[in-house]
Design a protein around this motif. Structure first.
Motif, PDB file in Angstrom:
ATOM      1  N   LEU A   1     -12.394  13.446   0.179  1.00 45.41           N
ATOM      2  CA  LEU A   1     -11.549  13.543   1.368  1.00 45.41           C
ATOM      3  C   LEU A   1     -12.417  14.176   2.439  1.00 45.41           C
ATOM      4  CD1 LEU A   1      -8.269  14.543  -0.452  1.00 45.41           C
ATOM      5  CD2 LEU A   1      -8.937  12.293   0.363  1.00 45.41           C
ATOM      6  N   TYR A   2     -11.794  14.757   3.476  1.00 48.55           N
ATOM      7  CA  TYR A   2     -12.602  15.285   4.573  1.00 48.55           C
ATOM      8  C   TYR A   2     -13.273  16.610   4.213  1.00 48.55           C
ATOM      9  CZ  TYR A   2     -10.862  11.802   7.849  1.00 48.55           C
ATOM     10  OH  TYR A   2     -10.588  10.644   8.501  1.00 48.55           O
TER      11      TYR A   2
ATOM     12  N   TYR B   1      -2.753  15.915   5.919  1.00 49.30           N
ATOM     13  CA  TYR B   1      -3.169  14.832   6.819  1.00 49.30           C
ATOM     14  C   TYR B   1      -3.000  13.474   6.167  1.00 49.30           C
ATOM     15  CZ  TYR B   1      -6.105  11.748   9.576  1.00 49.30           C
ATOM     16  OH  TYR B   1      -6.563  10.697  10.308  1.00 49.30           O
ATOM     17  N   PHE B   2      -3.539  13.310   4.978  1.00 47.44           N
ATOM     18  CA  PHE B   2      -3.475  11.985   4.346  1.00 47.44           C
ATOM     19  C   PHE B   2      -2.035  11.604   4.006  1.00 47.44           C
ATOM     20  CE2 PHE B   2      -7.973  12.674   4.108  1.00 47.44           C
ATOM     21  CZ  PHE B   2      -8.497  11.400   4.260  1.00 47.44           C
TER      22      PHE B   2
ATOM     23  N   SER C   1       0.533  12.492   5.808  1.00 48.20           N
ATOM     24  CA  SER C   1       1.197  12.129   7.064  1.00 48.20           C
ATOM     25  C   SER C   1       0.885  10.679   7.429  1.00 48.20           C
ATOM     26  CB  SER C   1       0.772  13.068   8.186  1.00 48.20           C
ATOM     27  OG  SER C   1      -0.528  12.725   8.649  1.00 48.20           O
ATOM     28  N   LEU C   2      -0.319  10.217   7.079  1.00 49.10           N
ATOM     29  CA  LEU C   2      -0.669   8.825   7.374  1.00 49.10           C
ATOM     30  C   LEU C   2       0.207   7.871   6.573  1.00 49.10           C
ATOM     31  CD1 LEU C   2      -4.566   8.924   7.535  1.00 49.10           C
ATOM     32  CD2 LEU C   2      -2.914   9.078   9.394  1.00 49.10           C
ATOM     33  N   ALA C   3       0.615   8.307   5.375  1.00 47.49           N
ATOM     34  CA  ALA C   3       1.472   7.464   4.539  1.00 47.49           C
ATOM     35  C   ALA C   3       2.943   7.726   4.842  1.00 47.49           C
ATOM     36  CB  ALA C   3       1.180   7.727   3.068  1.00 47.49           C
ATOM     37  N   LYS C   4       3.195   8.427   5.972  1.00 49.17           N
ATOM     38  CA  LYS C   4       4.559   8.765   6.389  1.00 49.17           C
ATOM     39  C   LYS C   4       5.281   9.594   5.321  1.00 49.17           C
ATOM     40  CE  LYS C   4       4.698   5.716  10.010  1.00 49.17           C
ATOM     41  NZ  LYS C   4       3.239   5.796  10.207  1.00 49.17           N
TER      42      LYS C   4
ATOM     43  N   LEU D   1      -3.266  14.664  -4.273  1.00 52.66           N
ATOM     44  CA  LEU D   1      -2.773  13.826  -3.177  1.00 52.66           C
ATOM     45  C   LEU D   1      -2.054  12.603  -3.732  1.00 52.66           C
ATOM     46  CD1 LEU D   1      -2.608  12.795  -0.241  1.00 52.66           C
ATOM     47  CD2 LEU D   1      -4.914  11.867  -0.535  1.00 52.66           C
TER      48      LEU D   1
ATOM     49  N   VAL E   1      -2.466   2.829   6.277  1.00 53.99           N
ATOM     50  CA  VAL E   1      -2.920   2.759   7.665  1.00 53.99           C
ATOM     51  C   VAL E   1      -3.672   1.448   7.860  1.00 53.99           C
ATOM     52  CG1 VAL E   1      -4.408   3.820   9.393  1.00 53.99           C
ATOM     53  CG2 VAL E   1      -3.174   5.249   7.765  1.00 53.99           C
TER      54      VAL E   1
ATOM     55  N   ARG F   1       0.827  -1.217   0.000  1.00 54.98           N
ATOM     56  CA  ARG F   1       0.000   0.000   0.000  1.00 54.98           C
ATOM     57  C   ARG F   1       0.858   1.263   0.000  1.00 54.98           C
ATOM     58  NH1 ARG F   1      -4.883  -1.819   3.990  1.00 54.98           N
ATOM     59  NH2 ARG F   1      -5.728  -3.387   2.586  1.00 54.98           N
ATOM     60  N   LEU F   2       2.034   1.169   0.608  1.00 49.30           N
ATOM     61  CA  LEU F   2       2.891   2.350   0.622  1.00 49.30           C
ATOM     62  C   LEU F   2       3.497   2.618  -0.758  1.00 49.30           C
ATOM     63  CD1 LEU F   2       4.594   2.016   4.112  1.00 49.30           C
ATOM     64  CD2 LEU F   2       2.896   3.686   3.382  1.00 49.30           C
TER      65      LEU F   2
ATOM     66  N   THR G   1     -14.514   7.804   2.987  1.00 48.57           N
ATOM     67  CA  THR G   1     -13.133   8.220   3.204  1.00 48.57           C
ATOM     68  C   THR G   1     -12.296   7.080   3.776  1.00 48.57           C
ATOM     69  OG1 THR G   1     -13.975   9.205   5.239  1.00 48.57           O
ATOM     70  CG2 THR G   1     -13.438  10.690   3.440  1.00 48.57           C
TER      71      THR G   1
ATOM     72  N   GLU H   1      -5.009  21.162   4.253  1.00 50.18           N
ATOM     73  CA  GLU H   1      -5.134  20.324   5.457  1.00 50.18           C
ATOM     74  C   GLU H   1      -5.399  18.868   5.087  1.00 50.18           C
ATOM     75  OE1 GLU H   1      -7.053  23.720   8.428  1.00 50.18           O
ATOM     76  OE2 GLU H   1      -8.351  22.522   7.141  1.00 50.18           O
TER      77      GLU H   1
ATOM     78  N   GLN I   1      -3.527   4.754   2.379  1.00 55.56           N
ATOM     79  CA  GLN I   1      -2.265   5.387   2.780  1.00 55.56           C
ATOM     80  C   GLN I   1      -1.408   4.427   3.596  1.00 55.56           C
ATOM     81  OE1 GLN I   1      -2.023   8.291   1.258  1.00 55.56           O
ATOM     82  NE2 GLN I   1      -4.210   8.148   0.772  1.00 55.56           N
TER      83      GLN I   1
ATOM     84  N   ARG J   1       1.988  11.602  -3.221  1.00 60.52           N
ATOM     85  CA  ARG J   1       2.419  10.383  -2.547  1.00 60.52           C
ATOM     86  C   ARG J   1       3.757   9.908  -3.104  1.00 60.52           C
ATOM     87  NH1 ARG J   1      -0.562   6.440  -0.468  1.00 60.52           N
ATOM     88  NH2 ARG J   1       1.415   5.336  -0.567  1.00 60.52           N
TER      89      ARG J   1
END
Ligand code: ADP
Ligand code: MG
Lengths: 239, 478
Positions: free
Chosen positions: A88-89, A100-101, A103-106, A147, B167, A76-77, B158, A96, B165, A151
């Motif tokens: 998204l949100y 955020y997304f 950061s979740l994928a580092k 996004l 997670v 997935r990475l 979502t 933002e 990602q 990535r």
């Protein structure tokens, strides 16, 4: 050259129904592969299988040589995924959301990098600091594409990326996908847009009722013949 | 770990933007402030009433002129159970048991405002106290705020971008749980403030800390449950429905079932029934006011033999006093047997209810909270026992004066004339038999150790729910 993506005779059932039936194909690294098919043909299902969200009942899927089932997190990475009708949100703005997304994928991106990506998908500058619930469908799609770009993943899986985009944005997007191929990134996109697929794909696979029924390669120069694909698509899908 | 933290932080950003967290904190603070004020007011009123009764009865008692000692036995006085400071948080059985007893000869009165069947209640469920707010209302608030914490991602599609990602589902669960947990801790702030206030009223810090800890554990159980339900529910509505159902079961239905089950398993005979039986037994003991009652023939014979006397008139002690004393002792032994039996049955019922904490965390917290606050049944029972000791001592003290200070001849002739009646009185100095009664709450170590069972129950629930949540969410698909 090893295939970046490989589906080896996969059969996928959803709620007891066979959605993909013995499907095999490969995508070479740096290629753009378009999976073409009508509604309910199994296109999204194919992508979900590459992401490991669905496991094939028989057969295997591989991403950059790794079996997906066995290396879920690593796989997935390496993939940037654009879901169908991406959202998204709604309570966050474009910056933002992307931060955020990522950061979740580092992964990280500064404001400049995010702006550059949003420029590439030509999202209006004035809208970038507004919450996504003020966006149109196409604008949200652009943020999600940005996004995926940020990535910086070697593989991109795009589910109907041009749906909701206006004609100008579609042209820009097609150019963008070609430039990704030039960066040696592998793109697997699913679409029912014959014209767009022919414009950008190195290879088109035709999916019908869960079976791969045809393939078209880009000639040395130029692009895949739209008429031919259209005939196959319309004829064989019987609609 | 950074991912989990990022997910939790993101949840907080949503809450803060929609102002729900602030609203929730405001609601809880207001309710807590209101209930603790009401509670404090109730405690203050009771204290004033107590002081008033105490001074009045003590003065009346001590100001009695020279009298026949046995008349003083019937004057009696009050003893009080001062509630521990933490009863401001959890009044426990105090709502139903009453805290003052009128002590007099020959009787064991029930505490005032008494509904003595204290075992058959979960005190804090009857009136609103801060404990009730945290045990019943705050979980409902957490459900309202948190039921969508995970299922929202599924409904607004979502979940796919999140999982894509890299997670894992279980990290997502942990992140959402952490967000809810920190929200719960924020909602605990009013309780913490209230608990700290009780330390200034003399409450032990270790108890205040333990009380906050069990409430934290309880709310964490809810957070784990809410995150789990939200993670596996296909829709918001279903998550809300399931959680409200569990809330009804845990907080309202199981506590009542526990009481019913305790009543069916351990029978506490009705008060009327036992009183009837007890008075029959008492009559068999003989009337201590009547020294010629045949029940005291053996006592008379023994005394005559002991002092080598022919008649009771020759005894160096007042035979009527000895009869009163002996009769009071026998009576007390009998009444204590009945009281012990009743308290034992009530205690068994209470333990029976405690065990339902394995089924309902709401029962576990209500039990643990009362143990820690020092407002449990055991504490009340100890008060009854200590009050009874005081009663017995003061009655027997007066009887002792009856035996030693008043002569038998003066005693039996007291109704002959006005002068005879004067001679049958003893000096008011003998009224100084009242022991100063100071009821101390159970020591903190004992209260803490009694609450250990509840903490174990809550701990087990928490560990179990977190484990199930982690496992179930690991298989989450968009
Ligand atoms: N969540 C699901 N559960 C069960 N069946 C599904 C689910 N999603 C899609 N399907 C079925 O799988 C088939 C293929 O769906 P999909 O891959 O989404 O098609 P496409 O993306 O090509 O339009 C359809 O027949 C659809 O009804
Ligand atoms: Mg689709």
């Amino acid at each position: 050259m090893e295939a970046a993506l490989a589906a080896n005779s996969i059969t996928v059932k959803r709620s007891g129904q066979t959605v993909l039936n013995d499907v095999s194909f490969q995508v070479a690294a740096g290629d753009v592969y378009a999976l073409l098919g009508g509604n309910g043909a199994g296109k999204s299902t194919t992508l979900l299988t590459f992401l490991g969200f669905l496991s094939p009942d028989t057969g295997t899927v591989e991403v950059l040589g790794d079996d997906v089932g066995a290396n879920l997190k690593d796989v997935r990475l390496k993939i940037a995924y654009l879901p169908e009708a991406a959202t998204l949100y709604p309570h966050l703005n474009a910056y933002e959301n992307i931060s955020y997304f990522l950061s979740l994928a580092k992964a990280t991106a500064d404001q400049g990098a995010i702006d550059a990506a949003l420029d590439r998908v030509s999202l209006k500058e004035g809208a970038r600091s507004n919450r996504l619930d003020t966006y149109s469908k196409g604008m949200r799609q652009k943020v999600a594409i940005a996004l995926a770009l940020l990535r910086d993943a070697p593989v991109l899986l795009l589910d109907e990326p041009t749906s909701g985009l206006d004609p100008v944005a579609i042209d820009e997007f097609n150019a963008l996908v070609r430039s990704l191929a030039e960066e040696k990134r592998t793109v697997l996109m699913v679409t029912h847009d014959v014209y767009g697929a022919c414009q950008i794909a190195d290879r088109i696979g035709l999916l019908k009722d869960g079976e791969l029924v045809g393939a078209f390669d880009r000639p040395q120069s130029g692009q895949i013949d739209t008429e031919q694909v259209h005939a196959a698509f319309a004829g064989r899908s019987g609609s | 770990m950074t991912t989990i933290l990022a997910i939790a932080t993101e949840e907080w950003r949503l809450w803060l933007r929609s102002r729900v967290a602030i609203l929730a904190l405001l609601i809880v603070s207001t309710i807590i402030a209101a209930t603790s004020l009401l509670n404090a007011q109730r405690m203050a009123e009771e204290r004033d009433q107590r002081m008033h009764q105490q001074t009045v009865t003590e003065q009346t008692f001590l100001e009695q002129p020279d009298r026949h000692p046995h008349r003083m036995v019937h004057y009696g006085h009050y003893v009080f159970r001062t509630p521990p400071p933490l009863s401001l948080v959890d009044p426990g059985v105090d709502f139903v048991t009453g805290q003052s007893i009128f002590l007099e000869g020959h009787r064991q009165n029930t505490p005032m405002f008494a509904d003595v069947r204290a075992s058959a209640n979960l005190g804090s469920f009857q009136l609103i106290s801060p404990a009730f707010v945290y045990q019943v209302l705050v979980p409902l608030l957490l459900i309202a705020l948190g039921h969508s914490v995970f299922v929202r991602e599924r409904e607004s599609r979502t979940l796919a971008p999140l999982l894509a990602q890299g997670v894992s589902g279980s990290s997502l669960y942990s992140g959402k749980f952490l967000a809810l947990a920190t929200l719960a801790f924020t909602l605990l702030l009013p309780l913490l403030i209230l608990a700290v206030i009780t330390t200034f009223m003399g409450e032990q810090c270790v108890l205040v800390a333990s009380l906050t800890l069990v409430y934290a554990a309880y709310l964490l159980v809810w957070c784990a449950l809410i995150a789990l339900t939200s993670a596996i529910s296909p829709s918001r509505g279903l998550a809300l429905g399931v959680l409200v159902f569990i809330w009804l079961m845990w907080a309202l239905i199981l506590p009542r079932l526990a009481v019913a089950s305790a009543g069916a398993t351990v029978s506490v005979p009705g008060k009327l029934e036992t009183d009837f039986q007890m008075y029959a037994d008492i009559r068999a003991l003989g009337d201590g006011h009547n020294a010629s009652d045949p029940a005291f023939a053996r006592l008379r014979a023994n005394l005559l033999a002991q002092y080598d006397a022919d008649t009771v008139d020759d005894l160096p002690v007042n035979f009527r006093g000895v009869v009163a004393q002996t009769s009071e002792a026998e009576l007390t032994t009998l009444m204590n047997e009945y009281a012990d039996r009743r308290m034992h049955a009530e205690q068994s019922q209470s333990l029976h209810i405690d065990r339902f904490g394995w089924l309902s965390p709401a029962i576990a917290i209500s039990t643990g909270s009362r143990h820690l606050a020092g407002t449990d049944l055991a504490n009340h029972h100890r008060f009854l026992r200590e009050a009874e000791e005081v009663r017995f001592d003061f009655v027997q003290g007066l009887n002792q004066s009856h035996v030693e200070v008043l002569s038998y001849a003066d005693d039996i002739n007291r109704n002959q004339s006005a002068e005879a009646s004067q001679r049958a009185r003893i000096s008011a100095e003998n009224w100084e038999v009242l022991n100063l009664f100071e009821f101390a709450p159970d020591p903190s170590a004992e209260r803490a150790s009694r609450s250990a069972g509840s903490l174990a129950q809550l701990g087990l629930w928490l560990v179990m729910l977190l484990a199930v949540g982690k496992l179930a969410s690991a298989r989450i698909r968009p």
